[in-house]
Design an enzyme around this catalytic site. Sequence first.
Site, PDB file in Angstrom:
ATOM      1  N   GLU A   1       1.085  -0.545  -5.138  1.00  0.00           N
ATOM      2  CA  GLU A   1       0.147   0.534  -5.391  1.00  0.00           C
ATOM      3  C   GLU A   1       0.993   1.804  -5.453  1.00  0.00           C
ATOM      4  O   GLU A   1       1.321   2.410  -4.438  1.00  0.00           O
ATOM      5  CB  GLU A   1      -0.894   0.651  -4.270  1.00  0.00           C
ATOM      6  CG  GLU A   1      -1.947   1.700  -4.607  1.00  0.00           C
ATOM      7  CD  GLU A   1      -2.476   2.461  -3.400  1.00  0.00           C
ATOM      8  OE1 GLU A   1      -3.444   3.218  -3.572  1.00  0.00           O
ATOM      9  OE2 GLU A   1      -1.917   2.306  -2.302  1.00  0.00           O
TER      10      GLU A   1
ATOM     11  N   ASP B   1       0.823  -1.205   0.000  1.00  0.00           N
ATOM     12  CA  ASP B   1       0.000   0.000   0.000  1.00  0.00           C
ATOM     13  C   ASP B   1       0.859   1.259   0.000  1.00  0.00           C
ATOM     14  O   ASP B   1       1.917   1.306   0.622  1.00  0.00           O
ATOM     15  CB  ASP B   1      -0.899  -0.013   1.246  1.00  0.00           C
ATOM     16  CG  ASP B   1      -1.843   1.165   1.301  1.00  0.00           C
ATOM     17  OD1 ASP B   1      -2.711   1.264   0.417  1.00  0.00           O
ATOM     18  OD2 ASP B   1      -1.708   1.992   2.227  1.00  0.00           O
TER      19      ASP B   1
END
Length: 631
Positions: A368, A315
Amino acid sequence: MPNVQSHSLFTDFDINLFKAGKHYRLYEKFGSHVIEIDGVKGTYFAVWAPSAKAVSVIGDFNYWVEGQHPLEVRWDSSGIWEGFIPGLEQGTTYKYKIHSSNNDIKTEKADPYARRCEHPPKTASVVWDYQPEWKDKKWMQSRSKNNALDSAFSVYEVHLGSWKRKIEEDRSLSYLELAEDLVPYVKKMNFTHVEFMPIMEYPYDPSWGYQLTGYYAPTSRFGYPEEFAQLVDAFHNAGIGVILDWVPSHFPEDAHGLGFFDGSHLYEHPDRRKGYHPDWKSLIFNYGRNEVKSFLISNALFWLDKYHIDGIRVDAVASMLFLDYSRNEGEWEPNELGGRENLEAMSFLREMNEAVYANYPDVQTIAEESTSFPMVTRPTSMGGLGFGMKWMMGWMHDTLEYFKKEPIYRTHHQNDLTFSMTYAFTENFMLPLSHDEVVYGKKSILGRMPGDDWQRFANLRLLYSYMFTHPGGNLLMMGSEFGQHEEWKFNGSLDWHLTDYEPHQGIQNLIADLNKLYTKREALTQNQFTADGFEWISHDDHQNSVISYVRKGGDSHLVIVCNMTPVPRENYRIGLPSNKKMRLLLNSDDEKYNGSGYKVKKSFTPQSEPWNNREQSVELNLPPLGVLIYG
């Protein structure tokens, strides 16, 4: 209860690796471990607290009184405190009481390596020595093929707390209930992988799991660690891979968490310009500290080792890579080369990926990363970051911007749709329509679509068909696969009642068929990350808002034609790559998807008439807001 006995699980080699930032199995040493010494069972504890002058274990067993069970500091300047408490059994709740050398500060901390945590809002750690019984041998032996870059990667993103709820009891499903309900649903929809938003223990529900305090513990909200393992096992036995969202970018300041752990900036960077995230009001790891790197890399490997996880989606990578991320001028300091890149974070990410693929070459790491930072998915030996895949955020943004426009205006914006192919093969891209796109007033994916009800659903079918035939892997947030009307709510349930209605059933049927087509056709997977797998037929018919292209792989190819307007196109001619007779594999306007059923060719033989700079061509009837796939 007897006092603490001297004992250690660490060898000198362990300590040297830890200090060097090269110990990637720290969970075997740190934390609490139920063991037996000289015939006496108990629990061994080890915690890193180099600024402490005293550390003791507190819990129900000693009425949370400091000093009753003190740990001993190692002699080797590692900063590790350890000891064995006889008679302490599995299920014991505990924390570390740390008396710091810094201004006599005292902290009470949960165990950073705890395998189980109390159910929030309680914050203690729990002694837990789980031994799951795995039944996924077949999957584990074959997953190198299932997780390969030339295999299908169609991911269903799930927030476990809100996928489906027991309405009458006002609660989420447990891990075991999810194994009974979620697994067959994902199988029925033909997804190849499931991705869980963070399941590591977190204190605050509205964080969706992205503010972690228990990096080594599956959240107790849905059951025991063994039961989470059973959920993974059930997916594997259904032939479905499991990806976990992982958050090495930041952590919350909760009193029992990692922040200011031993009265010093132990896990977080001491410089607030590098150690504090202004957007999320959270702390940033000190990637330049060897022991912190070992903690994080060990954590990544822990989930692959102990829970048979098939991949981790990292993330907020962009926030790690740039020193000026979300910071104004004067709020950040350039690196030693004068640039804005966080060199320590880059080094950490490379080391993490090298460790993952060296130990588990049959998994994937997915970034990401929302910028154009180069070589995210290129090998570290070439100077890349070493990820397996990267979310294609540019495609997501441009495509949703295009599709929310009324079709009459699309003639002026076709470049928004075709631009992705100018950079599609610079990385190994996964196309995401994720949770971030269905919250905070952005509307659901269906809610973005223009027109009346019929056109909205047709536009959604058009979007998904285009997405699944665009090069790269795919990811859909739960609820998007049946056309959820409302935005996703972390504390509610998906609106499953909508699947009783034909328009939503049509979307479900289409996703299941697109997934099936994607998994069965080499032309969509074999070269999905290389230019060899894609060829434009026509990308410049702005007037009709039609694009057409070829996907290639193995000895086969597919022809895809997309009509981006509600106006049917009769006798629309396209050039073809070969003289091969082709049949219709999927029509997004088919009546079984609640389409109009506009009559199209079920098969065709190419005609020897040059078109689109090709020697053969065919005339097709293009359905309104529809996609035709021939192969």
